[in-house]
Write a protein that holds these residues in place. Structure first.
Motif, PDB file in Angstrom:
ATOM      1  N   SER A 160      47.719  29.875  59.129  1.00 16.87           N
ATOM      2  CA  SER A 160      48.391  31.086  58.651  1.00 16.87           C
ATOM      3  C   SER A 160      47.541  31.832  57.633  1.00 16.87           C
ATOM      4  O   SER A 160      47.449  33.071  57.667  1.00 16.87           O
ATOM      5  CB  SER A 160      49.748  30.719  58.029  1.00 16.87           C
ATOM      6  OG  SER A 160      49.603  29.993  56.814  1.00 16.87           O
ATOM      7  N   LYS A 161      46.873  31.112  56.738  1.00 18.20           N
ATOM      8  CA  LYS A 161      46.104  31.765  55.685  1.00 18.20           C
ATOM      9  C   LYS A 161      44.792  32.343  56.207  1.00 18.20           C
ATOM     10  O   LYS A 161      44.385  33.446  55.808  1.00 18.20           O
ATOM     11  CB  LYS A 161      45.844  30.779  54.540  1.00 18.20           C
ATOM     12  CG  LYS A 161      47.104  30.320  53.819  1.00 18.20           C
ATOM     13  CD  LYS A 161      47.823  31.482  53.131  1.00 18.20           C
ATOM     14  CE  LYS A 161      48.995  31.014  52.304  1.00 18.20           C
ATOM     15  NZ  LYS A 161      49.633  32.103  51.539  1.00 18.20           N
ATOM     16  N   PHE A 162      44.097  31.611  57.089  1.00 15.37           N
ATOM     17  CA  PHE A 162      42.905  32.177  57.716  1.00 15.37           C
ATOM     18  C   PHE A 162      43.301  33.417  58.519  1.00 15.37           C
ATOM     19  O   PHE A 162      42.574  34.420  58.538  1.00 15.37           O
ATOM     20  CB  PHE A 162      42.240  31.150  58.627  1.00 15.37           C
ATOM     21  CG  PHE A 162      41.231  30.270  57.944  1.00 15.37           C
ATOM     22  CD1 PHE A 162      39.896  30.284  58.325  1.00 15.37           C
ATOM     23  CD2 PHE A 162      41.601  29.416  56.922  1.00 15.37           C
ATOM     24  CE1 PHE A 162      38.963  29.476  57.704  1.00 15.37           C
ATOM     25  CE2 PHE A 162      40.681  28.592  56.291  1.00 15.37           C
ATOM     26  CZ  PHE A 162      39.354  28.626  56.679  1.00 15.37           C
ATOM     27  N   GLY A 163      44.441  33.352  59.192  1.00 13.01           N
ATOM     28  CA  GLY A 163      44.922  34.502  59.956  1.00 13.01           C
ATOM     29  C   GLY A 163      45.186  35.706  59.076  1.00 13.01           C
ATOM     30  O   GLY A 163      44.917  36.849  59.464  1.00 13.01           O
ATOM     31  N   LEU A 164      45.710  35.464  57.863  1.00 12.20           N
ATOM     32  CA  LEU A 164      45.974  36.567  56.946  1.00 12.20           C
ATOM     33  C   LEU A 164      44.711  37.299  56.548  1.00 12.20           C
ATOM     34  O   LEU A 164      44.695  38.534  56.448  1.00 12.20           O
ATOM     35  CB  LEU A 164      46.665  36.040  55.682  1.00 12.20           C
ATOM     36  CG  LEU A 164      48.176  35.878  55.729  1.00 12.20           C
ATOM     37  CD1 LEU A 164      48.682  35.296  54.421  1.00 12.20           C
ATOM     38  CD2 LEU A 164      48.842  37.204  56.027  1.00 12.20           C
ATOM     39  N   THR A 165      43.643  36.542  56.307  1.00 11.42           N
ATOM     40  CA  THR A 165      42.375  37.185  55.944  1.00 11.42           C
ATOM     41  C   THR A 165      41.906  38.107  57.061  1.00 11.42           C
ATOM     42  O   THR A 165      41.491  39.252  56.810  1.00 11.42           O
ATOM     43  CB  THR A 165      41.304  36.118  55.649  1.00 11.42           C
ATOM     44  OG1 THR A 165      41.749  35.310  54.543  1.00 11.42           O
ATOM     45  CG2 THR A 165      39.979  36.752  55.289  1.00 11.42           C
ATOM     46  N   GLY A 166      41.991  37.638  58.297  1.00  9.16           N
ATOM     47  CA  GLY A 166      41.599  38.480  59.438  1.00  9.16           C
ATOM     48  C   GLY A 166      42.513  39.666  59.611  1.00  9.16           C
ATOM     49  O   GLY A 166      42.057  40.783  59.914  1.00  9.16           O
ATOM     50  N   PHE A 167      43.811  39.460  59.435  1.00  9.32           N
ATOM     51  CA  PHE A 167      44.776  40.557  59.555  1.00  9.32           C
ATOM     52  C   PHE A 167      44.476  41.658  58.545  1.00  9.32           C
ATOM     53  O   PHE A 167      44.445  42.845  58.885  1.00  9.32           O
ATOM     54  CB  PHE A 167      46.195  40.023  59.360  1.00  9.32           C
ATOM     55  CG  PHE A 167      47.219  41.091  59.124  1.00  9.32           C
ATOM     56  CD1 PHE A 167      47.515  42.018  60.115  1.00  9.32           C
ATOM     57  CD2 PHE A 167      47.883  41.189  57.914  1.00  9.32           C
ATOM     58  CE1 PHE A 167      48.460  43.023  59.903  1.00  9.32           C
ATOM     59  CE2 PHE A 167      48.825  42.174  57.688  1.00  9.32           C
ATOM     60  CZ  PHE A 167      49.113  43.096  58.687  1.00  9.32           C
ATOM     61  N   SER A 168      44.242  41.261  57.291  1.00  6.94           N
ATOM     62  CA  SER A 168      43.960  42.254  56.249  1.00  6.94           C
ATOM     63  C   SER A 168      42.707  43.056  56.566  1.00  6.94           C
ATOM     64  O   SER A 168      42.679  44.282  56.397  1.00  6.94           O
ATOM     65  CB  SER A 168      43.812  41.572  54.886  1.00  6.94           C
ATOM     66  OG  SER A 168      45.059  41.185  54.384  1.00  6.94           O
ATOM     67  N   GLU A 169      41.659  42.361  57.009  1.00 11.56           N
ATOM     68  CA  GLU A 169      40.413  43.062  57.330  1.00 11.56           C
ATOM     69  C   GLU A 169      40.617  44.042  58.479  1.00 11.56           C
ATOM     70  O   GLU A 169      40.113  45.173  58.451  1.00 11.56           O
ATOM     71  CB  GLU A 169      39.324  42.050  57.662  1.00 11.56           C
ATOM     72  CG  GLU A 169      38.845  41.256  56.461  1.00 11.56           C
ATOM     73  CD  GLU A 169      37.653  40.375  56.777  1.00 11.56           C
ATOM     74  OE1 GLU A 169      37.070  40.524  57.874  1.00 11.56           O
ATOM     75  OE2 GLU A 169      37.298  39.537  55.925  1.00 11.56           O
ATOM     76  N   ALA A 170      41.349  43.614  59.502  1.00 10.05           N
ATOM     77  CA  ALA A 170      41.598  44.499  60.643  1.00 10.05           C
ATOM     78  C   ALA A 170      42.403  45.721  60.218  1.00 10.05           C
ATOM     79  O   ALA A 170      42.113  46.862  60.620  1.00 10.05           O
ATOM     80  CB  ALA A 170      42.332  43.734  61.739  1.00 10.05           C
ATOM     81  N   LEU A 171      43.416  45.504  59.377  1.00 11.91           N
ATOM     82  CA  LEU A 171      44.256  46.616  58.929  1.00 11.91           C
ATOM     83  C   LEU A 171      43.462  47.599  58.069  1.00 11.91           C
ATOM     84  O   LEU A 171      43.616  48.824  58.210  1.00 11.91           O
ATOM     85  CB  LEU A 171      45.456  46.063  58.143  1.00 11.91           C
ATOM     86  CG  LEU A 171      46.568  47.050  57.800  1.00 11.91           C
ATOM     87  CD1 LEU A 171      47.097  47.742  59.046  1.00 11.91           C
ATOM     88  CD2 LEU A 171      47.701  46.320  57.062  1.00 11.91           C
TER      89      LEU A 171
END
Length: 325
Positions: A160-171
């Motif tokens: 979940s936390k690694f996914g959040l980093t990617g989500f933020s960068e994409a957004l």
């Protein structure tokens, strides 16, 4: 001292009933904004609201489960209807589950990801139309060092936390044409909050955070500063930067050392029965900002742990480099 300009702004905080979220609510209240506090525990939220009102903040509490997209949309609508604006949205609600991956039920892994990752995405998805309509706004994601350093025996949490980093960068990449809409990530080190008391625990052992354990007020102060002056990434605590560098230079070694340290801890920890903690339902214990694990207000006391960790990392990295030659 730099003037904080948050008076009258509308700020939404999820997971505000305890721990870092509660500390943040009180910290923001001192600047007299319009606070919208959300969590599943409405009774605890009302207690936090009364504390915040003592500082002169206007406060609205909204019972919200961030895993429910419709509930998060309702939260955003309620916040906007209240003051006709949303200036800052803080994604903070989070859960933890620990245990061997295959011994932890899949529904537990799924709930961790639904809360920590999809809950943040639900928040961003709900508030973004308001931000685009008013042409400004700030999303603050409380990610933690788990966003770049894996947590063995916490596979769902790490995902979940690694996914959040990617989500933020994409957004952020999508929002380059919206210069006044900011997505800001916070990476605190281990905090003295009740979160680990609330954790799902399938290790068979009592859990404690690894030292050094930081005062959640430091994260709350960082949230206030970023809300006032947005920046992409903020690392709270020297340990956070140390782990970032360690993982960047020696990712495999860092993960193996972390797993080894945790196994050593489990050998001596007190036994405990398996529990799902607060994953599926709110709990009535541990609603304070602090969990009683750390040494709040004494950041210099952490230096012995930081120095020891830095020395260990450098020696291990040097040995690994030599052995590879």
């Amino acid at each position: 001292m730099k003037e904080i300009r948050l008076k009258g702004k509308t700020i939404v905080i999820t997971g505000a009933s305890s721990g870092a979220g509660r500390a943040a609510a009180v910290e923001f209240a001192q600047h007299q904004p319009n606070l919208v506090l959300a969590s599943r525990n409405i009774d605890a939220l009302d207690e936090v609201a009364e504390e915040c009102r003592e500082f002169g903040a206007d406060v609205l509490t909204v019972e919200t489960d961030v895993t429910d997209p419709k509930a998060v949309i309702a939260l955003a609508n309620t916040a906007n209807d209240w003051r006709n604006r949303i200036d800052v949205w803080i994604n903070n609600a989070g859960v933890l589950a620990a245990g061997d991956f295959d011994s932890t039920p899949m529904e537990v892994h799924e709930q961790v990801i639904k809360t920590n990752l999809l809950g943040y995405m639900n928040g961003a998805h709900a508030v973004m139309p308001f931000f685009k309509s008013q042409h400004y706004g700030t999303i603050i994601n409380n990610i933690s060092v788990g966003g770049f350093t894996a947590v063995p025996y916490g596979a769902g949490y790490s995902a979940s936390k690694f996914g959040l980093t990617g989500f933020s960068e994409a957004l952020r990449g999508e929002l380059t044409k919206w210069p006044h809409i900011h997505v800001c990530d916070l990476y605190p080190a281990f905090l003295d909050t009740p979160g680990i008391q609330h954790a799902g625990n399938y290790t068979g052992k009592q859990l404690r955070p690894a030292p050094p354990v930081y005062d959640p007020k430091r994260l709350a102060e960082a949230m206030v500063n970023v809300a006032d002056d947005p920046r992409t990434s903020t690392y709270i605590g020297s340990t956070s930067l140390l782990l970032k560098v360690s993982h960047a230079l020696f990712p495999e070694l860092t993960t193996k050392l972390t797993g080894s340290i945790m196994r050593r801890y489990f050998k001596g920890a007190a036994p405990i029965s398996p529990t799902s903690g607060n994953l599926f339902n709110t709990v009535k214990y541990g609603m304070a900002p602090y969990g009683g694990f750390g040494i709040p207000g004494k950041p210099k006391a952490h230096r012995k742990y930081i120095a020891a960790g830095l020395a260990t990392g450098l020696v291990a990295g040097l040995c690994l480099t030599l052995f590879r030659k």
